[in-house]
Each structure stands twice: as C-alpha cells, then as structure tokens.
Scaffold this motif. Structure first.
Motif, mmCIF file in Angstrom:
data_model
loop_
_atom_site.group_PDB
_atom_site.id
_atom_site.type_symbol
_atom_site.label_atom_id
_atom_site.label_comp_id
_atom_site.label_asym_id
_atom_site.label_seq_id
_atom_site.Cartn_x
_atom_site.Cartn_y
_atom_site.Cartn_z
ATOM 1 N N ASN A 140 13.534 5.566 3.373
ATOM 2 C CA ASN A 140 14.278 6.428 4.459
ATOM 3 C C ASN A 140 13.540 6.137 5.647
ATOM 4 N N PRO A 141 14.001 5.683 6.652
ATOM 5 C CA PRO A 141 13.434 5.277 7.903
ATOM 6 C C PRO A 141 12.518 6.708 8.642
ATOM 7 N N ASP A 142 12.912 7.808 8.157
ATOM 8 C CA ASP A 142 12.555 8.949 8.654
ATOM 9 C C ASP A 142 11.261 9.337 7.835
ATOM 10 N N SER A 143 10.903 8.724 6.610
ATOM 11 C CA SER A 143 9.609 8.861 5.768
ATOM 12 C C SER A 143 8.598 8.084 6.590
ATOM 13 N N LEU A 144 8.762 7.096 7.346
ATOM 14 C CA LEU A 144 7.616 6.171 7.976
ATOM 15 C C LEU A 144 6.885 6.982 9.114
ATOM 16 N N ARG A 145 5.462 6.632 8.951
ATOM 17 C CA ARG A 145 4.813 7.181 9.968
ATOM 18 C C ARG A 145 4.741 6.075 11.134
ATOM 19 N N ILE A 146 5.456 6.610 11.884
ATOM 20 C CA ILE A 146 5.492 5.537 13.276
ATOM 21 C C ILE A 146 5.298 6.523 14.426
ATOM 22 N N ARG A 147 4.167 6.349 15.406
ATOM 23 C CA ARG A 147 4.069 6.902 16.633
ATOM 24 C C ARG A 147 4.723 6.251 17.707
ATOM 25 N N MET A 148 5.410 7.155 18.506
ATOM 26 C CA MET A 148 6.157 6.568 19.579
ATOM 27 C C MET A 148 5.622 6.716 21.021
ATOM 28 N N LEU A 156 0.699 -1.076 -0.023
ATOM 29 C CA LEU A 156 -0.093 -0.129 -0.218
ATOM 30 C C LEU A 156 0.741 1.229 0.011
ATOM 31 N N GLY A 157 2.205 1.274 0.159
ATOM 32 C CA GLY A 157 3.179 2.297 0.083
ATOM 33 C C GLY A 157 3.112 2.860 1.714
ATOM 34 N N GLU A 158 4.204 3.509 1.961
ATOM 35 C CA GLU A 158 4.550 4.064 3.313
ATOM 36 C C GLU A 158 3.642 5.168 3.936
ATOM 37 N N GLU A 159 2.992 5.998 2.796
ATOM 38 C CA GLU A 159 2.079 7.048 3.121
ATOM 39 C C GLU A 159 0.733 6.571 3.845
ATOM 40 N N ARG A 160 0.335 5.394 3.397
ATOM 41 C CA ARG A 160 -0.982 5.064 4.180
ATOM 42 C C ARG A 160 -0.863 4.229 5.512
ATOM 43 N N ILE A 161 0.443 4.018 5.599
ATOM 44 C CA ILE A 161 0.462 2.936 6.941
ATOM 45 C C ILE A 161 0.983 3.830 8.035
ATOM 46 N N LEU A 162 0.196 3.698 9.054
ATOM 47 C CA LEU A 162 0.460 4.323 10.638
ATOM 48 C C LEU A 162 0.833 3.392 11.478
ATOM 49 N N GLY A 163 2.205 3.309 11.821
ATOM 50 C CA GLY A 163 2.419 2.220 12.954
ATOM 51 C C GLY A 163 2.584 2.739 14.258
ATOM 52 N N ILE A 164 2.207 1.929 15.183
ATOM 53 C CA ILE A 164 2.186 2.325 16.775
ATOM 54 C C ILE A 164 3.454 1.473 17.169
ATOM 55 N N HIS A 165 4.515 2.273 17.536
ATOM 56 C CA HIS A 165 5.431 1.497 18.278
ATOM 57 C C HIS A 165 5.070 0.748 19.753
ATOM 58 N N CYS A 166 5.218 -0.537 20.054
ATOM 59 C CA CYS A 166 5.062 -1.124 21.104
ATOM 60 C C CYS A 166 6.147 -1.520 21.989
ATOM 61 N N GLY A 167 7.163 -1.072 21.610
ATOM 62 C CA GLY A 167 8.401 -1.422 22.632
ATOM 63 C C GLY A 167 9.220 -2.555 22.264
ATOM 64 N N ALA A 168 8.826 -3.356 21.166
ATOM 65 C CA ALA A 168 9.238 -4.607 21.211
ATOM 66 C C ALA A 168 10.651 -4.681 20.592
ATOM 67 N N VAL A 169 11.230 -3.468 19.938
ATOM 68 C CA VAL A 169 12.602 -3.428 19.444
ATOM 69 C C VAL A 169 12.981 -1.884 19.534
ATOM 70 N N ASP A 175 14.571 0.347 17.593
ATOM 71 C CA ASP A 175 14.420 1.491 16.663
ATOM 72 C C ASP A 175 13.415 0.995 15.671
ATOM 73 N N PRO A 176 12.028 1.037 15.883
ATOM 74 C CA PRO A 176 11.091 0.526 14.914
ATOM 75 C C PRO A 176 11.217 1.127 13.500
ATOM 76 N N ALA A 177 11.687 2.232 13.441
ATOM 77 C CA ALA A 177 11.672 2.975 11.902
ATOM 78 C C ALA A 177 12.787 2.419 11.131
ATOM 79 N N VAL A 178 13.851 1.951 11.778
ATOM 80 C CA VAL A 178 15.027 1.406 11.118
ATOM 81 C C VAL A 178 14.632 -0.128 10.767
ATOM 82 N N THR A 179 14.083 -0.749 11.701
ATOM 83 C CA THR A 179 13.742 -2.336 11.654
ATOM 84 C C THR A 179 12.680 -2.249 10.536
ATOM 85 N N VAL A 180 11.683 -1.614 10.609
ATOM 86 C CA VAL A 180 10.622 -1.777 9.416
ATOM 87 C C VAL A 180 11.434 -1.320 8.047
ATOM 88 N N ALA A 181 12.154 -0.269 7.775
ATOM 89 C CA ALA A 181 12.330 0.166 6.735
ATOM 90 C C ALA A 181 13.379 -0.740 6.072
#
Length: 326
Positions: A231-239, A198-211, A213-219
């Motif tokens: 780029n990890p900085d382009s991801l929508r991840i709430r911390m 679906l592309g990174e612009e549609r996905i909002l991830g909610i960090h749960c504390g399992a890793v 650096d979630p942005a780097v892991t997902v990217a």
C-alpha cells in the motif's frame, strides 16, 4: 536475469560519519554512508546499478542505440551516455526545451557532450509527454536504419529496480544491523529496489519533486518487482524538502549540504542527495530517527549537476567572497 552486464566494481564502500553524527545529536557510530557516488562509470552515481540491467536487456535485443529522457541536468542521462560510450553504442538523450532555453550549459550537459551523446530537444513538450516524444525519436531512428532501445525516465522500471535489490543486499551484508536507510526519491526505482531487499519499514525516502505522486510510483515499482501488494500509504516518504520545486534550491538543503561538507568532506548535489540529507536531518529533529539506531545515508551521486545549478553556484561563490584571508 542473465542479460545483466557489468558496468562498475562492487561493492561500493560503506563508511562511518562520526563527526556528522555528533553534530546531529547521534552517537558517533550511529550514522554511516553508502558510497554509491563511487561507482566509477561516467562520474559515478546510483543509476549505474539500474543500467547494468536495462542496458543488458538492450544488448540482448540487438540494439545499437540507447534512447532515454530526463531533465537537462539528468544524472541518469549522463550515465546512459557513459554506458553507451563504454559499450560502443550510440546514445540519444531527449530533453525538454531548446538549446537556447538552457540557462547554464555546464555540469552534466558538458559530460553528455564529452561522452558523445546526441541531444534531441523536445521544445515545449509537457513533462508528462516526454516518454511519447522519446518513442517518436525511436521510430525515426528505426526508419533511419538504427536499432534503438528506449530506457525509461531515470532507468526506473521493475527491471532497472532489480539493481537496487542487489544494492540493498550488498548494504545489508556490510551493515547487518541497519535500521534506517535514507535515500532520495526521484523516479522511484532506487527506493523500490531497496524495499525489495530490506522491506518498506527500513527505507526512508525523501521526495525530490521529480514525479507527481512518489508513494504511488514507488509502490507500483516495488509491487511489480516483489509480486506483493504494498500500500502506498505504508511507505515512509517525507514530502517536506521539495520547497519551491524540483529545480529550486531550498535553504534547509543548502544548510544540509554545508553541514555534510564541513563535517565529513562529503559533497552533495542540490536536487537529490542534498535534499536527502536535509530529510535525514529533519527526521532526526522530529524523532523519526533516534540516537542509538544504526542509520545509513545512501549517497546517490550527482556531483556534476551541482555545477550546472546556477543558484547553488552563485550562492556558494557569494559565501566564498565573504571570507577574509588569514
């Protein structure tokens, strides 16, 4: 790609949540839920999509034993045990701590046992070294004559994430005009696969504390999957929903769980889906998700883990005791 096996019946349902939408200030047809808690195998959950690929690869190598790691209430471990039971494979789960260190031997641990899995307790091993401990377990199993296959933490690898490329395509077919998909981020593979579809612009991830650096892991997972350079900085991840840490129950999460249950009869767990719902609510409150935008909440399952989370159980029972009979 041909090694994938079938472990569930697809597609999972897509259902509207009009009462929750109204409670959060959205239009009644703005908010939908993708029911990946209803995958069937072993109590359901998102890890089934990944296991169709990783266990398929294990069978292709001739493996007779699945080995994986996780926290003691790991949903991925429970579903790996269920997949092994269905396919006639032995399963060894590598958990931190010792049997005596487990404060509440319930929830997923009960199901792990019922499903026939064996547990290797790693003692005081650092969480970052669990993969090394699991590799040592595989070597010992091989010396004993078994044919082990190591599935990574959370089933999250480029291969496992392929399950959520399919999941994202399935979601889009059910709701083509979706603008936001809200999902818990644990080991990262679910979000990475959704990005692939679906592309990174549609996905909002909610960090749960399992890793860490979630942005780097997902990217990293998404890049390996899509052969792109995200780029990890382009991801929508709430911390902002981790609070006191991975295993801690935070007040916004408890309130989100209560709200979803009271408005839609949807039960969430305190570590993943509860945090994802709290993140969705926060995103509406700060304007990241707005009225009139079609939004899907991905329910990743995890209900058994709720009953293994002592604080949630205690606080829920305390609430019940405050009710007065009518």
């Amino acid at each position: 790609m041909s090694d994938k096996i079938a472990l569930a019946t697809w597609p999972t349902p897509m259902e509207p949540m009009p009462r929750l939408a109204a409670a959060l200030g959205l239009r009644q047809d703005d908010l939908w839920i993708k029911r990946d808690d209803l995958t069937g195998l072993g109590g359901g959950g998102n890890k089934t999509r990944k296991l169709e690929w990783t266990v398929g690869a294990a069978l292709a190598t001739g493996a007779d034993t699945l080995v994986t790691t996780g926290a003691t209430q790991s949903n991925h471990a429970r579903l790996t045990a269920a997949a092994g039971a269905r396919l006639g494979l032995d399963v060894v789960l590598v958990f931190p701590g010792t049997p005596d260190s487990v404060a509440n031997g319930s929830g997923n641990l009960v199901l792990d046992s019922l499903l026939g899995a064996r547990v290797f307790w790693a003692g005081d091993s650092d969480p970052g070294s669990m993969a090394d401990v699991a590799a040592d377990v595989c070597r010992q199993l091989s010396r004993d004559g078994a044919r082990p296959y190591l599935i990574p933490f959370g089933g999250s690898s480029p291969l496992g994430a392929q399950g959520y490329v399919e999941g994202g395509e399935e979601l889009r077919a059910q709701l083509p005009d979706v603008e936001h998909v809200v999902v818990a981020v644990g080991s990262g593979g679910t979000m990475a696969g959704l990005i692939g579809a679906l592309g990174e612009e549609r996905i909002l991830g909610i960090h749960c504390g399992a890793v860490a650096d979630p942005a780097v892991t997902v990217a990293d997972l998404a890049n390996a999957l899509t052969h792109r350079s995200i780029n990890p900085d382009s991801l929508r991840i709430r911390m902002d929903q981790v609070g006191g840490g991975y295993g801690a129950l935070n007040e916004p999460v408890l309130e989100a769980m209560k709200t979803a249950a009271a408005t839609e009869g949807i039960v969430l767990d305190p570590i993943y889906s509860g945090r994802a719902m709290a993140g969705l609510i926060a995103a509406i409150q700060d304007g990241d998700i707005r009225r009139g935008r079609r939004t899907v909440f991905l329910h990743t399952g995890g209900l058994p883990g709720l009953f293994g989370h002592t604080e949630t159980v205690h606080r829920s029972v305390t609430t019940l005791q405050s009710y007065k009979p009518v």
